[in-house]
Design a protein around this motif. Structure first.
Motif, short mmCIF file in Angstrom:
data_model
loop_
_atom_site.label_atom_id
_atom_site.label_comp_id
_atom_site.label_asym_id
_atom_site.label_seq_id
_atom_site.Cartn_x
_atom_site.Cartn_y
_atom_site.Cartn_z
N ALA A 216 -54.56 38.42 -29.77
CA ALA A 216 -53.74 37.40 -29.12
C ALA A 216 -54.61 36.30 -28.53
O ALA A 216 -54.31 35.11 -28.66
CB ALA A 216 -52.87 38.03 -28.04
N ARG A 217 -55.69 36.68 -27.88
CA ARG A 217 -56.59 35.66 -27.32
C ARG A 217 -57.32 34.91 -28.43
O ARG A 217 -57.58 33.71 -28.30
CB ARG A 217 -57.58 36.30 -26.37
N ALA A 218 -57.65 35.61 -29.49
CA ALA A 218 -58.28 34.92 -30.62
C ALA A 218 -57.33 33.87 -31.19
O ALA A 218 -57.74 32.75 -31.52
CB ALA A 218 -58.67 35.93 -31.69
N LEU A 219 -56.05 34.21 -31.28
CA LEU A 219 -55.04 33.26 -31.77
C LEU A 219 -54.94 32.08 -30.81
O LEU A 219 -54.82 30.92 -31.24
CB LEU A 219 -53.69 33.97 -31.89
N ARG A 220 -54.99 32.35 -29.51
CA ARG A 220 -54.91 31.27 -28.51
C ARG A 220 -56.06 30.29 -28.69
O ARG A 220 -55.89 29.08 -28.53
CB ARG A 220 -54.93 31.88 -27.10
N VAL A 221 -57.24 30.79 -29.03
CA VAL A 221 -58.40 29.92 -29.25
C VAL A 221 -58.13 28.99 -30.43
O VAL A 221 -58.44 27.79 -30.37
CB VAL A 221 -59.67 30.77 -29.49
N TYR A 222 -57.54 29.51 -31.50
CA TYR A 222 -57.23 28.64 -32.64
C TYR A 222 -56.21 27.58 -32.25
O TYR A 222 -56.36 26.41 -32.61
CB TYR A 222 -56.71 29.44 -33.83
N TYR B 15 -65.37 27.48 -31.52
CA TYR B 15 -64.03 28.08 -31.59
C TYR B 15 -64.06 29.30 -32.51
O TYR B 15 -63.48 30.35 -32.19
CB TYR B 15 -63.02 27.06 -32.11
N ARG B 16 -64.73 29.18 -33.65
CA ARG B 16 -64.77 30.32 -34.58
C ARG B 16 -65.53 31.49 -33.97
O ARG B 16 -65.15 32.66 -34.13
CB ARG B 16 -65.41 29.89 -35.91
N LEU B 17 -66.63 31.18 -33.27
CA LEU B 17 -67.39 32.23 -32.60
C LEU B 17 -66.53 32.96 -31.58
O LEU B 17 -66.52 34.20 -31.52
CB LEU B 17 -68.62 31.60 -31.93
N LEU B 18 -65.79 32.19 -30.79
CA LEU B 18 -64.95 32.79 -29.75
C LEU B 18 -63.80 33.59 -30.37
O LEU B 18 -63.42 34.65 -29.86
CB LEU B 18 -64.42 31.68 -28.84
N MET B 19 -63.25 33.10 -31.46
CA MET B 19 -62.21 33.86 -32.17
C MET B 19 -62.76 35.21 -32.65
O MET B 19 -62.10 36.25 -32.52
CB MET B 19 -61.68 33.05 -33.36
N ARG B 20 -63.98 35.19 -33.20
CA ARG B 20 -64.59 36.44 -33.69
C ARG B 20 -64.82 37.42 -32.53
O ARG B 20 -64.57 38.62 -32.65
CB ARG B 20 -65.93 36.15 -34.37
#
Length: 818
Positions: free
Chosen positions: A95-101, A81-86
């Motif tokens: 916005a997509r990074a926030l969706r991942v969290y 999840y952290r990798l995908l947020m980065r």
């Protein structure tokens, strides 16, 4: 170093591409387990290594793709999840990074009962660092509603799930009024099943217009646990799924596009491919469908197929529904009746909470017990509806002394009081989200809202923390309850609604520029509601084309009819008239199929199309001429039918088209038959069969909705009987029926069966008559041809008369022919 990185990248890509799923999937030999797990862990390491290497090289889009694949397989790895947020943040997509969290927190809470770790929370907080001067968001997330007072229902569901694990496929239907807690009960079931290792995919249905067929099924197929196993599917099945998931053609190298197929064959193949995909996991599977009363009929048919052909699968379909919206004519009623007959459905009605249960729910949410007077007042105002209780408390009740009369008996007032507590940006964002009318991605919402990125991210996060919206599937959000969406939309002024609808339509076009057809119905709906008639007509026409390729005639008629309504309000020009003629021509055949060729509506459509063709000096197109010919026969106007057939034949000769030539011979043959000119009719029917080309079959079914070889062979049989060749008549009839089975097109088969039954009456062959009538009854649900629906009950009545039940059979015949 760069060269070494290229080698590592190539090696990892090759390793990932080679892995196609568990070794010898489906076998549980003990010696395999260790090796399967070793290979699986190597695959996960390769995916992670690829994503990190691509991140370091700045190839972010490809890194996102590999990280998402890793997440679909291992949804509990916080590092992913952290990798995908980065990766999303590095691409400038906060916005997509926030969706991942949000997905991370919801998944961990649901699966493990814990929150994200400190490093993950710190990454999330970094995303929320304001780029504009905004007020600090309120701390913490609003507590989700606990499940109170449902012990009996939970125990029943647990028992049914154990039955599922033992190998029994069934539908569990939780029914009740809006807000009574149906979805919450199913969420509780999902959490418990997940802990027992179940594969879970969910879908939600909506009342709003603009949905294409198979909508709920597509949601299941796009669920990460299902998509993660597509590598196990045969190429032929993935090709069929590409009819619903066109992105597969880009994602799977070398995947051939699907070919046009006959209606029944296409539906069967789709159902088979979907069944294999949904059950590929090889462990107990839970498919969730919220608001079944709004489900599209095509998904319902696949659902029935799934439970019928895999009765011993470890499968539960858990659905919620509002029983009061399902009457006897509703498609869900037919599916439920069929599943009840097979003992494959269990219904669990859900009532309101008692006074003590409502007080317990309130006490849990407010973390303090209610005094008796407050409990009485709360129950009197909410009447034990859990949604009313929860929304009343979230609106501020219970945070201090509450004067008499502050609670509204209407949930709208309670929800409105919650909305007033939002920031201005968050309130505006709810308006855009409610206008979308269904689940929405952050990408579409951001585009439609036109907020600056920082404002959008903080507003969306505020809505999520306050549980105005929640996660829906892997990439989307939705309102936590339909009632909230309704209230938000009702608060918008008419002008703002139109403005938002246009912005949503334009956002959908931009966000799905690679495949806009998949959303064409929704795009048309939003342009329509936004008052942009010209664009709406274009998109309704495109949506009708997509529905036509899926053989959904009723939807085709609805979409084209709405396009014509909008077009009629536009200024008259030659271009506008040409568009109208194209729409009317496209409407003629599906309308005849659905309404019947004696329909007054169809007659109006045909006459208007002819008038436009004359004014534009444009010859009528083939489908219009054929429709006019068949409709003329239905009215007994044989001369008009012959003229239409002759025009159609002249058109075929002008362009040397055997497909049009076969349709012309069909029309001329029927016209001759009903006038008693059997020699001419035989000649036309035989000509149609002779010039028919199998490679044209898909075009015939798409443009004319019948297979001319099947129907002409069938009518040839009746013609030969009148000419005194009974043996030849039977051979032609049997050939038509055999071909109809091979083609697999329900309406063509139904037509062949109708005339086989009439031939049986002439032959006095009672066994053949009974067989044809029985087959018509069995295939009635799939056959959309209205004339066949008229004849079938008449034949049923005739069989009753043969059985000695004239008192009931004759009225049945009379009613069918009235």
């Amino acid at each position: 170093m760069r060269e070494e990185g290229d080698i590592a990248l190539a090696s990892l890509r090759e390793a990932v591409d080679v892995y196609r799923g568990d070794l010898l999937a489906g076998h549980d030999d003990e010696w395999l387990l260790g090796e399967c797990e070793r290979l699986r862990l190597l695959y996960l390491d390769a995916l992670e290594g690829l994503a990190r290497l691509l991140e370091a090289r700045g190839e972010l889009a490809e890194g996102v793709a590999y990280a998402e694949r890793l997440l679909r397989i291992e949804p509990l790895r916080e590092e992913t999840y952290r990798l995908l947020m980065r990766l999303h943040d590095a691409r400038g997509d906060r916005a997509r990074a926030l969706r991942v969290y949000h997905l991370c927190e919801a998944t961990l809470e649901r699966e493990l009962g814990v929150g994200p770790s400190k490093p993950t929370r710190e990454a999330y907080e970094a995303l929320l660092q304001a780029r504009e001067a905004l007020a600090a968001p309120p701390a913490g997330r609003v507590t989700g509603p606990p499940l109170v007072g449902r012990a009996r229902e939970r125990a029943r569901l647990a028992d049914l799930w154990r039955t599922t694990e033992r190998g029994r496929a069934h539908l569990v239907l939780v029914t009740g009024e809006p807000g009574v807690g149906k979805t919450r009960l199913i969420e509780d079931l999902c959490a418990r099943c997940a802990h027992r290792g179940a594969m879970i995919a969910d879908a939600r249905c909506y009342a709003a217009e603009g949905s294409l067929a198979y909508g709920a099924l597509v949601s299941w197929l796009r669920a990460p646990p299902v998509r993660a196993l597509f590598g196990r599917q045969e190429q032929a099945h993935l090709t069929e799924l590409a009819r619903l998931l066109p992105e597969l053609l880009n994602e799977v190298p070398g995947l051939p596009p699907p070919e046009p197929l006959a209606e029944r064959d296409q539906r069967h193949r789709l159902a088979e491919a979907a069944t294999r995909a949904l059950l590929a996991v090889g462990r107990p599977t839970l498919l969730v469908i919220d608001d079944l009363q709004w489900c599209d009929e095509e998904t319902l048919q696949v659902l029935h197929y799934l439970l019928r052909v895999q009765p011993e699968a470890q499968l539960m379909v858990a659905a919620t529904a509002r029983r009061e919206e399902i009457d006897e004519q509703h498609p869900v009623s037919g599916i439920l009746a069929a599943l009840h007959a097979r003992e494959r459905v269990v219904e669990i009605p859900l009532g309101r909470l008692s006074r003590s249960e409502a007080a317990m729910l309130a006490a849990t949410l407010t973390a303090r017990p209610l005094v008796e007077a407050d409990a009485d007042r709360l129950y009197a105002e909410t009447e034990g509806n859990p949604l009313f209780v929860v929304e009343t408390l979230r609106a501020g009740w219970g945070r201090g002394p509450v004067p008499e009369g502050t609670l509204s008996p209407k949930v709208q007032a309670v929800i409105e009081s919650r909305l007033t507590q939002l920031s201005e940006a968050a309130r505006e964002l709810t308006g855009v989200a409610a206008t979308i009318g269904r689940e929405f991605t952050a990408e579409v919402l951001a585009d439609a809202s036109q907020f600056a990125e920082g404002t959008f991210v903080r507003a969306l996060d505020e809505l999520w923390r306050r549980r105005i919206v929640r996660e829906q599937g892997a990439v989307a959000y939705d309102f936590s309850h339909d009632k909230i969406r309704e209230v938000v939309y009702q608060r918008l002024s008419p002008a703002r609604r139109r403005y938002y609808h246009v912005r949503v339509a334009e956002a959908l076009v931009r966000c799905r520029a690679d495949d806009p057809e998949a959303l064409s119905g929704r795009i048309a709906f939003h342009f329509d509601r936004g008052g942009r008639a010209d664009e709406a007509v274009e998109w309704y026409q495109r949506a009708a084309g997509a529905a036509m390729r899926l053989h959904v005639n009723t939807e085709v008629v609805r979409l084209l009819d709405r396009a014509l309504d909008l077009l009629s309000a536009l200024p008259r020009t030659a271009e506008r008239d040409a568009r109208e003629l194209a729409l009317l021509t496209a409407l003629a055949t599906p309308l005849g199929t659905v309404e019947g060729y004696s329909s007054e509506w169809l007659s109006v459509v045909q006459q208007r199309a002819l008038a436009l063709a004359e004014s534009l000096a444009t010859p009528p197109d083939g489908p219009l001429l054929r429709s006019i010919g068949i409709a003329s026969l239905a009215r007994g106007d044989f001369a008009a039918a012959q003229r239409a057939g002759a025009q159609l034949r002249a058109q075929a000769d002008a362009v040397d088209d055997d497909g049009i030539r076969a349709e012309a011979a069909y029309v001329l043959g029927i016209a001759a038959f009903w006038q008693g000119a059997f020699v001419a009719a035989r000649s036309h029917f035989e000509a149609a069969v002779a010039c028919y080309r199998p490679e044209h079959r898909a075009i015939h079914l798409l443009r004319y909705r019948l297979d001319p070889q099947v129907v002409c062979l069938s009518r040839l049989g009746n013609t030969l009987w009148f000419l005194g060749y009974p043996d030849a008549a039977v051979r032609a009839c049997d050939a038509a029926l055999a071909l109809a089975e091979k083609v697999g097109h329900p309406s063509s088969r139904g037509t062949a069966l109708v005339f086989a039954a009439l031939l049986a009456v002439d032959l006095r062959d009672e066994a053949r008559l009974r067989h044809s009538a029985s087959a018509l009854v069995a295939g009635r649900r799939e056959d959309e041809m209205r004339p066949n629906h008229v004849v079938t009950p008449a034949l049923e009545g005739y069989v009753e008369v043969l059985d000695g039940h004239a008192r009931s059979g004759i009225p049945r015949i009379q009613h069918a022919l009235a």
